[in-house]
Design a protein around this motif. Structure first.
Motif, PDB file in Angstrom:
ATOM      1  N   ASP A   1      38.244  37.774  43.424  1.00  0.00           N
ATOM      2  CA  ASP A   1      37.687  37.549  44.463  1.00  0.00           C
ATOM      3  C   ASP A   1      37.533  36.470  45.436  1.00  0.00           C
TER       4      ASP A   1
ATOM      5  N   THR B   1      39.754  37.734  49.349  1.00  0.00           N
ATOM      6  CA  THR B   1      39.209  39.296  49.957  1.00  0.00           C
ATOM      7  C   THR B   1      39.526  40.271  48.385  1.00  0.00           C
ATOM      8  N   GLY B   2      40.019  40.061  47.098  1.00  0.00           N
ATOM      9  CA  GLY B   2      40.267  41.183  46.738  1.00  0.00           C
ATOM     10  C   GLY B   2      40.883  41.838  46.676  1.00  0.00           C
ATOM     11  N   SER B   3      41.570  42.418  47.933  1.00  0.00           N
ATOM     12  CA  SER B   3      42.581  42.719  48.573  1.00  0.00           C
ATOM     13  C   SER B   3      43.497  42.772  47.935  1.00  0.00           C
TER      14      SER B   3
ATOM     15  N   ALA C   1      35.382  45.431  43.083  1.00  0.00           N
ATOM     16  CA  ALA C   1      34.572  43.594  43.376  1.00  0.00           C
ATOM     17  C   ALA C   1      32.698  43.843  42.851  1.00  0.00           C
TER      18      ALA C   1
ATOM     19  N   GLY D   1      43.848  35.910  41.289  1.00  0.00           N
ATOM     20  CA  GLY D   1      43.991  36.503  42.287  1.00  0.00           C
ATOM     21  C   GLY D   1      44.230  36.182  43.502  1.00  0.00           C
TER      22      GLY D   1
END
Length: 552
Positions: A508, A335-337, A528, A331
């Motif tokens: 995230d 932010t999961g970006s 998400a 991960g």
């Protein structure tokens, strides 16, 4: 160039007769680094004696080519980089032609051309071949001015495991130590510039000096016993079987400027890896093949310094490429970006039909229907055949393998399989890595082309299941915490756009499990989870994940 005169000078400089090199008997070494257990980044260096070791002198050119090509075999050493010295262009061309289908690219640098007594008039020099894309090339001219042959080093800026690095094939001067020392300083200075810019460097080849010589001091880092002034670790400097007893104590020292002989009784061939970016390096020297060269082939392996075990609660995506290599992408920044950089965690996985992640372990079903558990290495997070256990047999009837965690509510991780008739079967874990006899928990599940075990997607503390049907609709089955589930609920549509779906855990870092899809263009999209059976709009987090490759 090694004419017969210069070859004899080289032999004299390392204090050994040619007869001694040829007579060196192959012997098994206690420190042998096997392809099955070595770290995942793989390198070789080989001075293949291309101009002196001719067919007319009892050498076999076809065997020379075959030997190098074999080092890239998926079932063997599976080399990422190949560094060659004293190679004829015709030899290089044959090697590259055979390795190109495996994704190899290369750079050949001629140091001599047009001489009938060398490579039959063909170009002669050094080469580096890399498995993966090339973004830049450079030829370093290290010639001091008194050498009887230019000293040129081909370097390729390429990618290994999605990390850019410079790879250089080195052949320093053989007759005069002062020239060799100046060349070494110039090479080390250029490598230091690349390392300072954040780009890892691999230097491999025939350095024509012994480990404790002045020239080699330019490369060894200060932390090794009898330390140098460089910034590199040498792949074979942990080999206690060959520590120099006058300098290092095998019982207490971990690294020593020594190593296994590569030319006669001396070590002059090396694989150096930038100490800022690599860790866990291991090296090995193969037995002398007198039909190929008067040098011995050197292997090296290492990990990226930022790769290690995955945290049990962290999310990640694992990819199996077309060669059966496993990569883990952790991960991102919270932010999961984005996903983390690729970490190579296994090789030889092409034979596995089904694979899923169970905590930090991998569970896999092979072509015979045997179920295997692979335990992650505690230092590197990688998986190897030396750390696997056969768990069960008879799994050839299943087309889906799911590791849902504790699905039955007894505090132990379970397994779920779907058979060809669409029936769903639960195997309750015994807490020791094995499972109780199966129990049927559903039928009609053949309607789904994708099944996922995301963990607790609904936020009620129980493990759930998700299926995608042929129309692209996504359905959630909330687990009841007793080995069954509630009637399905539609949680999405239009998911047919994805060639693969992944339940990566909490990617995230918000303590809610997420979803990832790979589209037809090989791009990854992040959803998400909201902890209440839903998810946020998608965000692109990656590209270059080809359709047809397994991701989980």
């Amino acid at each position: 160039m090694r004419t017969i005169k210069s070859l004899l000078a080289k032999l004299s400089s390392v204090g050994v007769a040619l007869a001694g090199a040829v007579a060196l008997a192959p012997s098994a070494q206690a420190d042998t680094v096997s392809a099955g257990t070595a770290p995942p980044l793989r390198f070789i260096s080989y001075n293949i004696c291309g101009n002196v070791c001719s067919d007319g002198k009892g050498y076999d050119n076809q065997r020379r080519v075959d030997t190098v090509v074999d080092e890239a075999a998926d079932s063997g050493w599976n080399a990422d980089q190949i560094h060659l010295q004293e190679v004829c262009r015709s030899q290089y061309d044959k090697i590259l032609t055979r390795l190109a289908p495996k994704g190899f690219r290369g750079l050949f640098t001629a140091t001599l051309s047009g001489r009938s007594d060398i490579c039959d008039g063909d170009d002669y020099g050094a080469a580096v071949l890399v498995k993966g894309s090339v973004v830049d090339t450079k030829v370093l001219d290290l010639t001091v001015g008194g050498e009887n042959e230019p000293i040129k080093v081909p370097c390729v800026k390429n990618y290994i495991q999605s990390r850019v690095n410079w790879a250089c094939s080195v052949h320093l001067y053989w007759n005069e130590a002062s020239y060799r020392e100046a060349e070494a300083r110039a090479l080390a200075a250029q490598a230091e510039q690349w390392e300072d810019s954040g780009v890892p460097v691999v230097l491999a080849g025939d350095f024509n000096g012994t480990p404790r010589s002045a020239a080699l001091s330019s490369f060894y880092d200060p932390s090794v016993v009898d330390g140098g002034r460089g910034s590199f670790i040498e792949a074979d400097d942990t080999d206690r079987d060959h520590f120099d007893p006058a300098v290092c104590a095998p019982a207490t020292d971990t690294r020593c400027r020594s190593g296994e002989p590569t030319f006669g009784t001396k070590k002059i061939d090396y694989i150096f890896l930038g100490s800022r970016h690599f860790k866990g390096a291991k090296g090995d020297v193969l037995p002398l093949d007198t039909a190929v060269s008067d040098h011995r082939l050197v292997r090296g392996a290492a990990f990226w310094s930022d790769c290690g075990p995955a945290a049990p609660a962290s999310g990640s995506v694992i990819r199996r490429d077309s060669h059966g290599v496993l990569y883990r992408y952790a991960g991102g920044s919270g932010t999961g970006s984005e996903l983390g950089k690729a970490c190579k965690v296994g090789v030889g996985w092409s034979s596995m039909r089904l694979v899923d992640l169970d905590g930090t372990d991998l569970l896999a079903v092979d072509g015979n229907g045997d179920l295997w558990r692979y335990t992650a290495d505690t230092a590197s997070g990688s998986y190897s055949g030396s750390a696997r256990t056969k768990v069960d047999t008879g799994w050839q009837t299943y087309d889906v393998l799911l590791a849902p965690g504790d699905f039955s509510g007894d505090g132990r991780a379970d397994l779920i399989g779907r058979d060809g008739a669409g029936d769903l079967w639960l195997y309750k874990g015994d807490g020791k890595g094995y499972y109780s006899p199966r129990t049927k928990i559903g039928h009609g599940w053949q309607t789904y082309d994708v099944l996922l075990a995301p963990g607790d997607f609904s936020g009620d503390g129980r493990a759930d299941l998700i299926g995608r049907d042929g129309a692209g609709d996504l359905w959630l089955y909330k687990g009841d915490g007793k080995g069954y589930y509630s009637p399905r609920t539609k949680i999405g549509h239009g998911w047919q756009t994805y060639s693969a779906l992944v339940a990566p855990g909490d990617l995230d870092g918000d303590s809610k499990v997420d979803l990832v899809g790979r589209d037809g263009a090989g791009e990854l999209w992040f959803y998400a989870g909201d902890g209440a059976s839903g998810y946020a709009p998608r965000t692109k987090i990656g590209y270059g994940y080809p359709a047809g490759e397994l991701i989980f």
